[in-house]
Design a protein around this motif. Sequence first.
Motif, PDB file in Angstrom:
ATOM      1  N   GLY A   7       0.835  -1.206   0.000  1.00  0.00           N
ATOM      2  CA  GLY A   7       0.000   0.000   0.000  1.00  0.00           C
ATOM      3  C   GLY A   7       0.864   1.249   0.000  1.00  0.00           C
ATOM      4  N   THR A  11       0.773   6.237   4.713  1.00  0.00           N
ATOM      5  CA  THR A  11       1.374   5.298   5.665  1.00  0.00           C
ATOM      6  C   THR A  11       2.460   4.462   5.000  1.00  0.00           C
ATOM      7  OG1 THR A  11      -0.819   5.119   6.643  1.00  0.00           O
ATOM      8  CG2 THR A  11       0.813   3.523   7.365  1.00  0.00           C
ATOM      9  N   GLU A  30       1.820  -1.265  -4.710  1.00  0.00           N
ATOM     10  CA  GLU A  30       0.523  -0.579  -4.739  1.00  0.00           C
ATOM     11  C   GLU A  30      -0.380  -1.220  -5.794  1.00  0.00           C
ATOM     12  OE1 GLU A  30      -1.207   1.951  -3.065  1.00  0.00           O
ATOM     13  OE2 GLU A  30      -2.729   1.346  -4.530  1.00  0.00           O
ATOM     14  N   ALA A  31      -1.611  -1.514  -5.387  1.00  0.00           N
ATOM     15  CA  ALA A  31      -2.561  -2.147  -6.306  1.00  0.00           C
ATOM     16  C   ALA A  31      -2.971  -1.192  -7.434  1.00  0.00           C
ATOM     17  CB  ALA A  31      -3.791  -2.599  -5.527  1.00  0.00           C
ATOM     18  N   THR A  51      -8.486  15.133  -2.275  1.00  0.00           N
ATOM     19  CA  THR A  51      -9.361  14.255  -1.496  1.00  0.00           C
ATOM     20  C   THR A  51      -8.678  13.912  -0.170  1.00  0.00           C
ATOM     21  OG1 THR A  51      -8.497  12.482  -2.847  1.00  0.00           O
ATOM     22  CG2 THR A  51     -10.695  13.303  -3.372  1.00  0.00           C
ATOM     23  N   GLY A  52      -7.521  13.275  -0.262  1.00  0.00           N
ATOM     24  CA  GLY A  52      -6.883  12.795   0.962  1.00  0.00           C
ATOM     25  C   GLY A  52      -6.237  13.859   1.824  1.00  0.00           C
ATOM     26  N   HIS A  54      -6.768  18.122   2.237  1.00  0.00           N
ATOM     27  CA  HIS A  54      -7.034  19.505   1.825  1.00  0.00           C
ATOM     28  C   HIS A  54      -6.564  20.471   2.903  1.00  0.00           C
ATOM     29  CE1 HIS A  54     -10.676  17.932   3.670  1.00  0.00           C
ATOM     30  NE2 HIS A  54     -10.880  19.143   4.125  1.00  0.00           N
ATOM     31  N   CYS A  55      -6.503  20.033   4.148  1.00  0.00           N
ATOM     32  CA  CYS A  55      -5.858  20.855   5.171  1.00  0.00           C
ATOM     33  C   CYS A  55      -5.404  19.933   6.309  1.00  0.00           C
ATOM     34  CB  CYS A  55      -6.791  21.947   5.691  1.00  0.00           C
ATOM     35  SG  CYS A  55      -8.254  21.331   6.491  1.00  0.00           S
ATOM     36  N   VAL A 234      -1.161  -7.289  -3.938  1.00  0.00           N
ATOM     37  CA  VAL A 234      -0.607  -8.468  -3.253  1.00  0.00           C
ATOM     38  C   VAL A 234      -1.764  -9.431  -3.011  1.00  0.00           C
ATOM     39  CG1 VAL A 234       0.410  -9.281  -1.083  1.00  0.00           C
ATOM     40  CG2 VAL A 234       1.317  -7.241  -2.199  1.00  0.00           C
ATOM     41  N   GLN A 269      -8.705  -7.783   4.718  1.00  0.00           N
ATOM     42  CA  GLN A 269      -8.056  -8.572   3.654  1.00  0.00           C
ATOM     43  C   GLN A 269      -7.195  -9.707   4.203  1.00  0.00           C
ATOM     44  OE1 GLN A 269      -5.904  -6.778   0.324  1.00  0.00           O
ATOM     45  NE2 GLN A 269      -6.751  -4.816   0.908  1.00  0.00           N
ATOM     46  N   ILE A 419      -9.817   3.058  -3.519  1.00  0.00           N
ATOM     47  CA  ILE A 419      -8.791   2.588  -2.577  1.00  0.00           C
ATOM     48  C   ILE A 419      -8.956   1.088  -2.467  1.00  0.00           C
ATOM     49  CG2 ILE A 419      -7.837   2.881  -0.274  1.00  0.00           C
ATOM     50  CD1 ILE A 419      -9.742   5.378  -0.163  1.00  0.00           C
ATOM     51  N   GLN A 452      -4.422   4.040   8.582  1.00  0.00           N
ATOM     52  CA  GLN A 452      -5.589   4.645   9.216  1.00  0.00           C
ATOM     53  C   GLN A 452      -6.487   3.600   9.877  1.00  0.00           C
ATOM     54  OE1 GLN A 452      -8.005   6.723   6.355  1.00  0.00           O
ATOM     55  NE2 GLN A 452      -8.645   4.870   5.297  1.00  0.00           N
ATOM     56  N   GLY A 458      -6.162  10.328   8.774  1.00  0.00           N
ATOM     57  CA  GLY A 458      -5.502  11.618   8.599  1.00  0.00           C
ATOM     58  C   GLY A 458      -4.060  11.397   8.196  1.00  0.00           C
ATOM     59  N   VAL A 459      -3.492  12.424   7.595  1.00  0.00           N
ATOM     60  CA  VAL A 459      -2.108  12.326   7.149  1.00  0.00           C
ATOM     61  C   VAL A 459      -1.185  12.149   8.354  1.00  0.00           C
ATOM     62  CG1 VAL A 459      -0.262  13.724   6.113  1.00  0.00           C
ATOM     63  CG2 VAL A 459      -2.456  13.469   4.955  1.00  0.00           C
TER      64      VAL A 459
HETATM   65  C1  LIG Z   1     -12.628  12.861   1.315  1.00  0.00           C
HETATM   66  C2  LIG Z   1     -11.493  12.774   2.268  1.00  0.00           C
HETATM   67  C3  LIG Z   1     -10.894  13.936   2.732  1.00  0.00           C
HETATM   68  C4  LIG Z   1      -9.825  13.869   3.627  1.00  0.00           C
HETATM   69  N1  LIG Z   1      -9.231  15.023   4.030  1.00  0.00           N
HETATM   70  C5  LIG Z   1      -8.161  14.967   4.851  1.00  0.00           C
HETATM   71  C6  LIG Z   1      -7.468  16.159   5.212  1.00  0.00           C
HETATM   72  O1  LIG Z   1      -7.811  17.259   4.781  1.00  0.00           O
HETATM   73  N2  LIG Z   1      -6.420  16.064   6.080  1.00  0.00           N
HETATM   74  C7  LIG Z   1      -5.985  14.862   6.560  1.00  0.00           C
HETATM   75  O2  LIG Z   1      -5.018  14.824   7.326  1.00  0.00           O
HETATM   76  N3  LIG Z   1      -6.628  13.702   6.212  1.00  0.00           N
HETATM   77  C8  LIG Z   1      -7.688  13.728   5.376  1.00  0.00           C
HETATM   78  N4  LIG Z   1      -8.326  12.568   5.005  1.00  0.00           N
HETATM   79  C9  LIG Z   1      -7.880  11.284   5.590  1.00  0.00           C
HETATM   80  C10 LIG Z   1      -6.585  10.784   4.959  1.00  0.00           C
HETATM   81  O3  LIG Z   1      -6.569  11.043   3.575  1.00  0.00           O
HETATM   82  C11 LIG Z   1      -6.450   9.272   5.178  1.00  0.00           C
HETATM   83  O4  LIG Z   1      -6.674   8.958   6.519  1.00  0.00           O
HETATM   84  C12 LIG Z   1      -5.046   8.790   4.798  1.00  0.00           C
HETATM   85  O5  LIG Z   1      -4.668   9.234   3.503  1.00  0.00           O
HETATM   86  C13 LIG Z   1      -5.010   7.260   4.845  1.00  0.00           C
HETATM   87  O6  LIG Z   1      -3.733   6.828   4.486  1.00  0.00           O
HETATM   88  P1  LIG Z   1      -3.335   5.288   4.540  1.00  0.00           P
HETATM   89  O7  LIG Z   1      -1.983   5.192   3.913  1.00  0.00           O
HETATM   90  O8  LIG Z   1      -3.484   4.758   5.917  1.00  0.00           O
HETATM   91  O9  LIG Z   1      -4.427   4.543   3.652  1.00  0.00           O
HETATM   92  P2  LIG Z   1      -4.661   4.610   2.084  1.00  0.00           P
HETATM   93  O10 LIG Z   1      -4.347   5.937   1.506  1.00  0.00           O
HETATM   94  O11 LIG Z   1      -6.001   4.031   1.849  1.00  0.00           O
HETATM   95  O12 LIG Z   1      -3.532   3.618   1.524  1.00  0.00           O
HETATM   96  C14 LIG Z   1      -3.663   2.222   1.493  1.00  0.00           C
HETATM   97  C15 LIG Z   1      -3.184   1.789   0.107  1.00  0.00           C
HETATM   98  O13 LIG Z   1      -3.041   0.378   0.095  1.00  0.00           O
HETATM   99  C16 LIG Z   1      -3.378  -0.085  -1.188  1.00  0.00           C
HETATM  100  N5  LIG Z   1      -3.686  -1.518  -1.028  1.00  0.00           N
HETATM  101  C17 LIG Z   1      -4.653  -2.056  -0.246  1.00  0.00           C
HETATM  102  N6  LIG Z   1      -4.612  -3.394  -0.325  1.00  0.00           N
HETATM  103  C18 LIG Z   1      -3.592  -3.715  -1.176  1.00  0.00           C
HETATM  104  C19 LIG Z   1      -3.061  -4.946  -1.651  1.00  0.00           C
HETATM  105  N7  LIG Z   1      -3.559  -6.133  -1.295  1.00  0.00           N
HETATM  106  N8  LIG Z   1      -2.013  -4.894  -2.522  1.00  0.00           N
HETATM  107  C20 LIG Z   1      -1.475  -3.692  -2.904  1.00  0.00           C
HETATM  108  N9  LIG Z   1      -1.955  -2.501  -2.473  1.00  0.00           N
HETATM  109  C21 LIG Z   1      -2.995  -2.519  -1.615  1.00  0.00           C
HETATM  110  C22 LIG Z   1      -4.577   0.793  -1.572  1.00  0.00           C
HETATM  111  O14 LIG Z   1      -4.750   0.861  -2.958  1.00  0.00           O
HETATM  112  C23 LIG Z   1      -4.190   2.142  -0.980  1.00  0.00           C
HETATM  113  O15 LIG Z   1      -3.556   2.989  -1.926  1.00  0.00           O
HETATM  114  C24 LIG Z   1      -9.365  12.606   4.083  1.00  0.00           C
HETATM  115  C25 LIG Z   1      -9.956  11.432   3.618  1.00  0.00           C
HETATM  116  C26 LIG Z   1     -10.999  11.502   2.718  1.00  0.00           C
HETATM  117  C27 LIG Z   1     -11.605  10.233   2.218  1.00  0.00           C
END
Ligand SMILES: Cc1cc2nc3c(=O)[nH]c(=O)nc-3n(C[C@H](O)[C@H](O)[C@H](O)COP(=O)(O)OP(=O)(O)OC[C@H]3O[C@@H](n4cnc5c(N)ncnc54)[C@H](O)[C@@H]3O)c2cc1C
Length: 490
Positions: A7, A11, A30-31, A51-52, A54-55, A234, A269, A419, A452, A458-459
């Motif tokens: 992923g 993170t 990354e998928a 999306t992910g 904005h602030c 994966v 998963q 995602i 998350q 959140g970032v």
């Molecule tokens: C509309 C929206 C607005 C937001 N605004 C903000 C904001 O303004 N500020 C802030 O701090 N946060 C914000 N967030 C939250 C933040 O974007 C997320 O919490 C954060 O990006 C999650 O990161 P992550 O790496 O944990 O998960 P993800 O970004 O979901 O990453 C997981 C990745 O793993 C990949 N994956 C999953 N399974 C597999 C597999 N089997 N094989 C290969 N790849 C796989 C997926 O494709 C994905 O890309 C927002 C979220 C949303 C939905």
Amino acid sequence: MRCVVIGSGITGMTAALLLARQGHGVTLIEACDHAAPLLRGFERNELRFDTGFHCGGGVHRDGILRRWLRVLGVEASLEGITTSHSDVFMFSDGKEYRLPSGLRPVVAASERQFPGSGKPMENFLLLISQELASSPYLNPDIHSEPKGILADAGCLNDYLDKAGFPPHLRAMLSSRCLLYGVPPSLASWRDYTLVAGPYFQSCGSWHGGGAALVDALMHALQEAGVTLRLGCAVNAIEADTIEGVHSVVLNDGTRMPCERCFFTGHPSQLQSLLSHGLLRPAYLHHIADLPETNAALLLFAETYDALRDDESLFLLPSPYEMTTSDTEISWAAIMAKSSIYVYCGRPAADGRKPVMAVLFIPSANLPEGNPQPRPSSYVAWKRQAVESLRLAIEYRVPGLRGAWRIIDAATPLTMRHWIYGSTGSLYGVSHQRTSMPLFPSTRVPGLFLAGQNVLLPGVLGGIVSAAVAVGFAFGHNTVLKEFRACTAKE
Ligand SMILES: Cc1cc2nc3c(=O)[nH]c(=O)nc-3n(C[C@H](O)[C@H](O)[C@H](O)COP(=O)(O)OP(=O)(O)OC[C@H]3O[C@@H](n4cnc5c(N)ncnc54)[C@H](O)[C@@H]3O)c2cc1C
């Protein structure tokens, strides 16, 4: 040591970078066919929608997020970092209030709009700052094991009750935890301080938002020698309970040997990724029963001047109408009872500004999985839902009538597709006070969970989760050395 990170969200990118800097050989898988699909956002009609990200909170010079961006080596690449974001709260009873960012401005704004609330607000913010300062991953001066961020510290509502805020101010403070998908009655105080707390200290963004962060991290990953595999899901993590993880298998059949594996996707998963017997049945039940954050309907629109740059609007029901389950609304109740979040970004070169609106919805009536083509009943539901939400927003913000244009919309089905492996909820697992948290280490030696779904959304949540998982794998001090060293330089 050979490490695989599954992923490439915030993170995964953070974990890969920290591991590579420690001298490990790292492959990031990354998928999706491009890195960090959620964080990167998307473009429509030559307008970019974040999306992910904005602030973010804690973006001032000594802020928590800013420090971590420095540790990751991307701070200098992010241009035009602002801390001037402001929130407008519009209640259905016609009352309207504002909260700026920055501790002193928040206290002053509170006192000005709710006379007598300045002192309680000061105390409330002090408690948040103390909580934030108690973890080694958030405060470089703490030299202890990271017990704090994984333990419970009571319910948000208890703290709000004790503060004795007037109803509208209380609703404004509560609404911040809806931003990460947990109703205030179920939100833990500690999660609130970690996700919402830094927003009180400072809140802002930088030019290019999430996409600029992804580009900067990609550059850092390349420099650190991380191998990136995009468009590869994966399908299996191969391991045994004695030796631990020994490889992962991609959907094209490629087997990649590794000794450590960091999984950042949705934990549901794991059951299909690992062979039978590796995880205990009780653990698998736990994973299957994890509560999800609500699903959401998102509108993406453009406007010229109906909304201010970099401003968030919280359209809230009157605090006297709020119920603890007010995220579980029916379409009929949208006009009166729902909470809607509207964000207006910075203008593009031609003056158009991107607008994103978010409404939490129950996903019960949506089709299972990710059906293609979309069933006609779903298409009709989506059309009606988008129109209802547009009308609800215009009813609450009359200045938008005829002054914005909806460009696109996303539903829980979009999230499932966007995602990989997600259930369609907005922020994955809901970290409710009453549910048992997931731990970064698993029973399978060498397999770690992060993201998350494990810590918090959140970032900042993703970055800290990655650091904690790498700390569990290779020792916390090794990870925290850089964090502390970074502050020493200031
Ligand atoms: C509309 C929206 C607005 C937001 N605004 C903000 C904001 O303004 N500020 C802030 O701090 N946060 C914000 N967030 C939250 C933040 O974007 C997320 O919490 C954060 O990006 C999650 O990161 P992550 O790496 O944990 O998960 P993800 O970004 O979901 O990453 C997981 C990745 O793993 C990949 N994956 C999953 N399974 C597999 C597999 N089997 N094989 C290969 N790849 C796989 C997926 O494709 C994905 O890309 C927002 C979220 C949303 C939905």
